[in-house]
Write a protein that holds these residues in place. Structure first.
Motif, PDB file in Angstrom:
ATOM      1  N   VAL A 161       0.857  -1.180   0.000  1.00 44.78           N
ATOM      2  CA  VAL A 161       0.000   0.000   0.000  1.00 44.78           C
ATOM      3  C   VAL A 161       0.900   1.239   0.000  1.00 44.78           C
ATOM      4  CG1 VAL A 161      -0.435  -0.213   2.504  1.00 44.78           C
ATOM      5  CG2 VAL A 161      -1.933   1.180   1.150  1.00 44.78           C
ATOM      6  N   VAL A 169       2.572  -6.240   2.844  1.00 47.05           N
ATOM      7  CA  VAL A 169       1.997  -7.303   3.680  1.00 47.05           C
ATOM      8  C   VAL A 169       2.119  -8.592   2.889  1.00 47.05           C
ATOM      9  CG1 VAL A 169      -0.126  -8.156   4.757  1.00 47.05           C
ATOM     10  CG2 VAL A 169       0.518  -5.764   4.992  1.00 47.05           C
ATOM     11  N   GLU A 178       3.949  -7.972   8.182  1.00 55.76           N
ATOM     12  CA  GLU A 178       3.962  -6.631   7.602  1.00 55.76           C
ATOM     13  C   GLU A 178       5.370  -6.030   7.642  1.00 55.76           C
ATOM     14  OE1 GLU A 178       1.261  -2.994   8.953  1.00 55.76           O
ATOM     15  OE2 GLU A 178       3.266  -3.001   9.858  1.00 55.76           O
ATOM     16  N   VAL A 246      -6.847  -2.138  -1.389  1.00 58.64           N
ATOM     17  CA  VAL A 246      -5.642  -2.318  -0.555  1.00 58.64           C
ATOM     18  C   VAL A 246      -5.722  -1.529   0.742  1.00 58.64           C
ATOM     19  CG1 VAL A 246      -3.716  -3.057  -2.025  1.00 58.64           C
ATOM     20  CG2 VAL A 246      -4.498  -0.704  -2.112  1.00 58.64           C
ATOM     21  N   HIS A 250      -6.033  -3.053   4.355  1.00 55.57           N
ATOM     22  CA  HIS A 250      -4.961  -2.763   5.320  1.00 55.57           C
ATOM     23  C   HIS A 250      -5.515  -2.276   6.663  1.00 55.57           C
ATOM     24  CE1 HIS A 250      -0.876  -2.576   6.439  1.00 55.57           C
ATOM     25  NE2 HIS A 250      -1.029  -1.362   6.904  1.00 55.57           N
ATOM     26  N   THR A 254      -5.103  -4.132  10.279  1.00 56.81           N
ATOM     27  CA  THR A 254      -4.541  -3.368  11.393  1.00 56.81           C
ATOM     28  C   THR A 254      -5.458  -3.339  12.623  1.00 56.81           C
ATOM     29  OG1 THR A 254      -3.437  -2.011   9.762  1.00 56.81           O
ATOM     30  CG2 THR A 254      -3.495  -1.131  11.986  1.00 56.81           C
TER      31      THR A 254
END
Ligand code: FDP
Length: 338
Positions: A161, A169, A178, A246, A250, A254
């Protein structure tokens, strides 16, 4: 603790028997290409990379200059690497053979060079998604049919990303990890090992403007989330929608959450919006390896037998319990209909 670079991590994975030497190098080459895409993306308007390329891709969608540049960077970097039998890109109709002047390897690489293209010109995160398969034995000139392997057979999947930080990732089917690009040093550094997505969440991502076109079970599911504390779920839910897959994935990697691109009346004839081979399969492996779930609303994505290189499918992914509830509503509605 001493920082662990991507190459150190790859060597450790090789020692653990998770990957072979060819795959180690292949990931290093893909990561290097993505660093170049990050540089091009970061230059923005002053790099002359924004705006339309004036061409269309295989899906009939207008290509941005950065779509074309990213595709070329990935093709070029991987052609000479020696680990590939062929590449396939979301931007190209047919697989790209490896030119005769370079050595060939036993892997097939698929990529969406720049996902979330409609966000390029407005300085919102975009990304690259990739998937690695084994080239079937005895095949020296792979055709589209040789790429049509279920997602469970992927040897590696990853995304990068390009956001405030450039983040990679990656999974080889042994957890999801990551890496953050350290711009001064110029290398990806391990920032999270063995990511776990919480099973429960109160955050969802969907393009609400399509609501009236959804199937009844999707209307029911999202309707219940919107009803919050006063509805059958007895809980308030928040919504986030970046419109770059993405970036949305992400966020889920997270802090948890669910992402949906369901079937709707407008896209039903195409089978869905997102591409199985370039988006749904790699993201599903990454999500499952982090403890999440990924379905089409009816079936596990990774078990689908692909029928075309550019096949599209509905995508439900993220925190396990929410994916299960939404999938259950679809199966229940199908059962009641039959
Ligand atoms: P884009 O077409 O801009 O490349 O892959 C397609 C994708 O973006 C996803 O990244 C994103 O989640 C979705 O399409 C956005 O679709 P909407 O047009 O419905 O917002």
């Amino acid at each position: 603790m001493k920082p662990i670079s991507l190459i150190q991590f790859l060597i450790e994975e090789r020692r653990a028997g998770h990957i072979n030497a060819e795959l180690t190098l292949l990931i290093e080459v893909v990561a290097r290409a993505c660093k170049r895409i990050a540089v091009a993306t970061n230059k923005g308007a002053i790099g002359g990379v924004l705006g339309e390329a004036g061409t269309g891709n295989i899906q009939g969608e207008a290509q941005k200059k950065l779509d074309v540049i990213s595709n070329e960077i990935l093709l070029e970097a991987n052609a000479w690497g020696g680990q590939l039998a062929a590449c396939a890109s979301e931007e190209m109709e047919d697989p790209q053979p490896i030119p005769d002047m370079y050595p060939k390897g036993n892997h097939l690489l698929l990529f969406d060079p720049l996902d979330g293209s409609s966000n390029i010109d407005v300085n919102i995160s975009v990304g690259t998604i990739f998937s690695v398969l084994r080239c079937p034995d005895g095949i020296t000139e792979p055709k589209a049919e040789h790429f049509l392997q279920p997602g469970t057979t992927q040897l590696a999947a990853g995304y990068v990303v390009y956001g405030p930080a450039t983040v990679l990732v990656l999974t080889f089917g042994y957890g999801t990890h990551e890496f953050t690009l350290d711009r001064e040093v110029g290398s990806f550094t391990l920032s999270r090992r063995d990511i776990r997505i919480p099973e429960d969440t109160a955050e969802f991502a969907i393009n609400m403007s399509n609501q009236r076109h959804w199937e009844p079970p999707m209307q029911r599911y999202i309707g219940e989330l919107l009803a919050g504390k006063d509805g059958p779920r007895s809980k308030d839910f928040n919504m986030r929608w970046v419109a770059s897959m993405v970036a949305d994935v992400h966020r889920i990697i997270t802090r948890g959450g669910v992402f949906f691109y369901p079937l709707d009346a407008k896209i039903k004839s195409k089978g869905g919006k997102l591409r199985l081979m370039y988006e749904a399969n790699p993201m599903s492996l990454i999500i499952e390896q982090a403890g999440g779930a990924a379905t089409t609303g009816r079936e596990r994505i990774l078990e689908l037998q692909p029928t075309g290189l550019h096949q599209r499918v509905p995508v439900f992914l993220g925190s396990k319990k929410e994916v299960e509830v939404a999938t259950h509503y679809h199966l229940e509605a199908d059962g009641a209909r039959n």
